[in-house]
Design a protein around this motif. Structure first.
Motif, PDB file in Angstrom:
ATOM      1  N   GLY A 129    -113.910  53.342  30.994  1.00  0.00           N
ATOM      2  CA  GLY A 129    -113.508  54.768  31.144  1.00  0.00           C
ATOM      3  C   GLY A 129    -114.488  55.981  31.700  1.00  0.00           C
ATOM      4  N   ILE A 130    -115.354  55.383  32.685  1.00  0.00           N
ATOM      5  CA  ILE A 130    -116.133  56.209  33.524  1.00  0.00           C
ATOM      6  C   ILE A 130    -115.888  56.454  34.740  1.00  0.00           C
ATOM      7  N   THR A 131    -116.654  57.277  35.512  1.00  0.00           N
ATOM      8  CA  THR A 131    -116.433  57.213  37.082  1.00  0.00           C
ATOM      9  C   THR A 131    -117.101  56.126  37.631  1.00  0.00           C
ATOM     10  N   GLN A 132    -117.019  55.730  38.678  1.00  0.00           N
ATOM     11  CA  GLN A 132    -117.867  54.752  39.450  1.00  0.00           C
ATOM     12  C   GLN A 132    -119.296  55.313  39.636  1.00  0.00           C
ATOM     13  N   PRO A 133    -119.720  56.544  40.254  1.00  0.00           N
ATOM     14  CA  PRO A 133    -120.962  56.952  40.215  1.00  0.00           C
ATOM     15  C   PRO A 133    -121.506  57.135  38.876  1.00  0.00           C
ATOM     16  N   ALA A 134    -121.062  57.159  37.920  1.00  0.00           N
ATOM     17  CA  ALA A 134    -121.638  57.397  36.629  1.00  0.00           C
ATOM     18  C   ALA A 134    -121.786  55.895  36.196  1.00  0.00           C
ATOM     19  N   ALA A 135    -120.868  54.919  36.500  1.00  0.00           N
ATOM     20  CA  ALA A 135    -121.361  53.474  36.238  1.00  0.00           C
ATOM     21  C   ALA A 135    -122.569  53.036  37.179  1.00  0.00           C
ATOM     22  N   SER A 136    -122.627  53.307  38.269  1.00  0.00           N
ATOM     23  CA  SER A 136    -123.797  53.040  39.129  1.00  0.00           C
ATOM     24  C   SER A 136    -125.014  53.625  38.703  1.00  0.00           C
ATOM     25  N   SER A 137    -124.846  54.973  38.185  1.00  0.00           N
ATOM     26  CA  SER A 137    -126.192  55.483  37.706  1.00  0.00           C
ATOM     27  C   SER A 137    -126.622  54.864  36.418  1.00  0.00           C
ATOM     28  N   ARG A 138    -125.657  54.526  35.509  1.00  0.00           N
ATOM     29  CA  ARG A 138    -126.130  53.595  34.295  1.00  0.00           C
ATOM     30  C   ARG A 138    -126.576  52.314  34.657  1.00  0.00           C
ATOM     31  N   ILE A 139    -126.044  51.737  35.656  1.00  0.00           N
ATOM     32  CA  ILE A 139    -126.595  50.292  35.980  1.00  0.00           C
ATOM     33  C   ILE A 139    -128.142  50.463  36.552  1.00  0.00           C
ATOM     34  N   ARG A 140    -128.198  51.614  37.364  1.00  0.00           N
ATOM     35  CA  ARG A 140    -129.745  51.605  37.792  1.00  0.00           C
ATOM     36  C   ARG A 140    -130.494  52.043  36.713  1.00  0.00           C
ATOM     37  N   SER A 141    -130.070  52.964  35.731  1.00  0.00           N
ATOM     38  CA  SER A 141    -130.834  53.297  34.674  1.00  0.00           C
ATOM     39  C   SER A 141    -131.450  52.106  33.844  1.00  0.00           C
ATOM     40  N   MET A 142    -130.357  51.034  33.876  1.00  0.00           N
ATOM     41  CA  MET A 142    -130.682  49.920  32.892  1.00  0.00           C
ATOM     42  C   MET A 142    -131.511  49.018  33.782  1.00  0.00           C
ATOM     43  N   GLU A 143    -131.463  49.168  35.050  1.00  0.00           N
ATOM     44  CA  GLU A 143    -132.529  48.319  35.907  1.00  0.00           C
ATOM     45  C   GLU A 143    -134.107  48.626  35.678  1.00  0.00           C
ATOM     46  N   ARG A 144    -134.216  49.964  35.598  1.00  0.00           N
ATOM     47  CA  ARG A 144    -135.498  50.646  35.314  1.00  0.00           C
ATOM     48  C   ARG A 144    -135.987  50.233  33.966  1.00  0.00           C
ATOM     49  N   GLN A 145    -135.137  50.336  33.103  1.00  0.00           N
ATOM     50  CA  GLN A 145    -135.547  50.131  31.752  1.00  0.00           C
ATOM     51  C   GLN A 145    -135.883  48.778  31.515  1.00  0.00           C
ATOM     52  N   LEU A 146    -135.246  47.882  32.129  1.00  0.00           N
ATOM     53  CA  LEU A 146    -135.565  46.423  32.197  1.00  0.00           C
ATOM     54  C   LEU A 146    -136.755  45.793  32.832  1.00  0.00           C
ATOM     55  N   GLY A 147    -136.583  46.736  34.110  1.00  0.00           N
ATOM     56  CA  GLY A 147    -137.494  46.300  35.240  1.00  0.00           C
ATOM     57  C   GLY A 147    -137.265  45.173  36.185  1.00  0.00           C
ATOM     58  N   VAL A 148    -136.212  44.835  35.997  1.00  0.00           N
ATOM     59  CA  VAL A 148    -135.573  43.817  37.041  1.00  0.00           C
ATOM     60  C   VAL A 148    -134.142  44.381  37.607  1.00  0.00           C
ATOM     61  N   ALA A 149    -133.864  43.884  38.749  1.00  0.00           N
ATOM     62  CA  ALA A 149    -132.574  44.385  39.401  1.00  0.00           C
ATOM     63  C   ALA A 149    -131.404  43.288  38.687  1.00  0.00           C
ATOM     64  N   LEU A 150    -130.040  43.994  38.565  1.00  0.00           N
ATOM     65  CA  LEU A 150    -129.246  42.966  37.820  1.00  0.00           C
ATOM     66  C   LEU A 150    -128.101  43.097  38.609  1.00  0.00           C
ATOM     67  N   VAL A 151    -127.831  43.745  39.488  1.00  0.00           N
ATOM     68  CA  VAL A 151    -126.546  43.736  40.255  1.00  0.00           C
ATOM     69  C   VAL A 151    -126.814  43.895  41.708  1.00  0.00           C
ATOM     70  N   ASP A 152    -126.282  43.008  42.715  1.00  0.00           N
ATOM     71  CA  ASP A 152    -126.330  43.245  43.985  1.00  0.00           C
ATOM     72  C   ASP A 152    -124.990  44.032  44.403  1.00  0.00           C
ATOM     73  N   ARG A 153    -125.194  45.049  45.175  1.00  0.00           N
ATOM     74  CA  ARG A 153    -123.873  45.943  45.920  1.00  0.00           C
ATOM     75  C   ARG A 153    -123.658  45.541  47.097  1.00  0.00           C
ATOM     76  N   SER A 154    -122.543  45.233  47.594  1.00  0.00           N
ATOM     77  CA  SER A 154    -122.093  45.105  49.044  1.00  0.00           C
ATOM     78  C   SER A 154    -120.700  45.365  49.163  1.00  0.00           C
ATOM     79  N   PRO A 155    -120.417  45.687  50.330  1.00  0.00           N
ATOM     80  CA  PRO A 155    -119.159  46.080  50.771  1.00  0.00           C
ATOM     81  C   PRO A 155    -117.851  45.314  50.055  1.00  0.00           C
ATOM     82  N   ARG A 156    -118.344  44.063  50.182  1.00  0.00           N
ATOM     83  CA  ARG A 156    -117.230  43.087  49.367  1.00  0.00           C
ATOM     84  C   ARG A 156    -117.254  43.189  47.908  1.00  0.00           C
ATOM     85  N   GLY A 157    -117.973  43.921  47.283  1.00  0.00           N
ATOM     86  CA  GLY A 157    -118.347  43.886  45.946  1.00  0.00           C
ATOM     87  C   GLY A 157    -119.423  44.016  45.259  1.00  0.00           C
TER      88      GLY A 157
END
Length: 374
Positions: A108-136
């Motif tokens: 129930g959130i926008t895609q930009p908000a979701a992307s921002s939340r994932i990046r914030s979580m990656e910064r918090q944990l110190g590791v990359a969690l999701v690979d983004r690409s045109p295919r998903g």
């Protein structure tokens, strides 16, 4: 394949991603280590980013842990080191859908908000969690490991929520009310009918007694909400004013006072034997206080334990009585009782809802309290 990353990622994330290994998908297949090695590296990177003391299931059922920080320190700062439930639920949704946009819609959130939340979580944990690409979007190896841990946390949170709901359901299934006589007889019935419309499944029990009894029951844990008519909130209780009332001196039409045109003065009222409520009642407290400076009350003609009994005695002609205006409206209208004017004495009072100090009403008790104000 390109991957969106945040430049503010910690050194543990950058170290884990160097050469495309360490649990972060890279661009060169030759540079990648085996999947098991990547998961071990990711676990070590997450533990290092957390300063040590972070443990979790490693590959093959083992445990990945960081060293160096005492467990007490981890516990003290856990809320700052572990992502919130909303972020973990979003990560699980990404894992299910393979799409950040679909995951955003699910929570129930926008895609930009979701992307921002994932990046914030990656910064918090110190590791990359999701690979983004045109295919998903797909989880990195570190992301897959974190997702396994997140699933357990979310499942535990769901079990916690279910347990709390069960406790609330048990609490909300009943309401125990204790009230002084006037409120119990003339105000609470209407309030409880309104509560029934809002909470048809709540079983309500009502006990009536004087204000002293109300305080005793509440402090003993035998009631959830109380109502009193005295001058102040009893010791050990908190309260709020829910209505106002006034005491009136009444007599039967045959009594000499019924034909008086001149108001009774406080001294005459204090010196006249009256039909009264018992000590401990709110009505008696107000009358005692009002006449304390005028010699105090004479010995009662009758001392009765309910408003109904006092009213019946007055109607029968036993003698003057002091009653709440709420209780005598019908008798005054039908002329079975006559109100006698009194000068120079304050007979008004506040009616209060009360509860044990520090335990503000919740559930059905809170709803009933709201209805009294409406």
């Amino acid at each position: 394949m390109s991957r969106e990353r945040d430049d503010s990622a910690g050194p543990a994330e950058r170290g884990a991603g160097a050469g495309g290994g360490g649990g972060v998908a890279g661009t060169s297949g030759a540079a990648r280590a085996s999947g098991a090695a990547e998961r071990r590296t990711a676990a070590r990177a997450i533990a290092a980013a957390g300063g040590g003391g972070v443990t979790g299931p490693g590959p093959g059922g083992g445990t990945a842990s960081g060293a160096g920080t005492a467990s007490g320190s981890v516990t003290a700062h856990l809320s700052h080191r572990v992502p919130d439930l909303g972020a973990l639920e979003l990560l699980l949704a990404v894992a299910r859908h393979g799409s950040l946009g679909a995951a955003a819609r699910e929570v129930g959130i926008t895609q930009p908000a979701a992307s921002s939340r994932i990046r914030s979580m990656e910064r918090q944990l110190g590791v990359a969690l999701v690979d983004r690409s045109p295919r998903g979007s797909r989880l990195t190896d570190a992301g897959a490991l974190v997702t396994d841990w997140a699933r357990r946390i979310v499942e535990s949170a769901e079990a916690f929520d279910a347990g709390v709901q069960a406790l609330r359901g048990r609490r909300d299934s009943r309401l125990r009310v204790v009230a002084s006589m006037t409120i119990a007889e003339y105000l609470l019935p209407g309030w409880l009918i309104a509560l029934r419309a809002e909470r048809p499944d709540t079983a309500v029990s009502l006990q009536a007694g004087n204000s002293a009894v109300v305080a005793e029951r509440l402090l003993a844990g035998e009631a959830d909400l109380g109502f009193v008519e005295g001058l102040a909130v009893p010791d050990g209780l908190d309260g709020t004013v829910v209505a106002h009332d006034r005491l009136a001196v009444v007599v039967a039409p045959s009594h000499p006072w019924a034909r008086r045109r001149k108001p009774i003065d406080p001294a005459e009222l204090a010196g006249t034997p009256l039909v009264l409520r018992e000590h401990g009642s709110g009505t008696r407290q107000v009358l005692d206080a009002a006449l304390a400076g005028h010699g105090g009350l004479a010995r009662p003609l009758l001392e009765l334990a309910s408003t109904t009994a006092v009213k019946a005695a007055a109607v029968s002609g036993a003698g003057p009585a002091v009653l709440s205006e709420l209780a005598i409206a019908e008798e005054l209208s039908s002329r079975r009782l006559v109100a006698v004017p009194v000068a120079g004495v304050h007979l008004s009072r506040d009616l209060r809802a009360v509860w044990p100090t520090g335990h503000r009403p919740t559930g059905p008790a809170r709803d009933l309290l709201s209805l009294t104000r409406a």
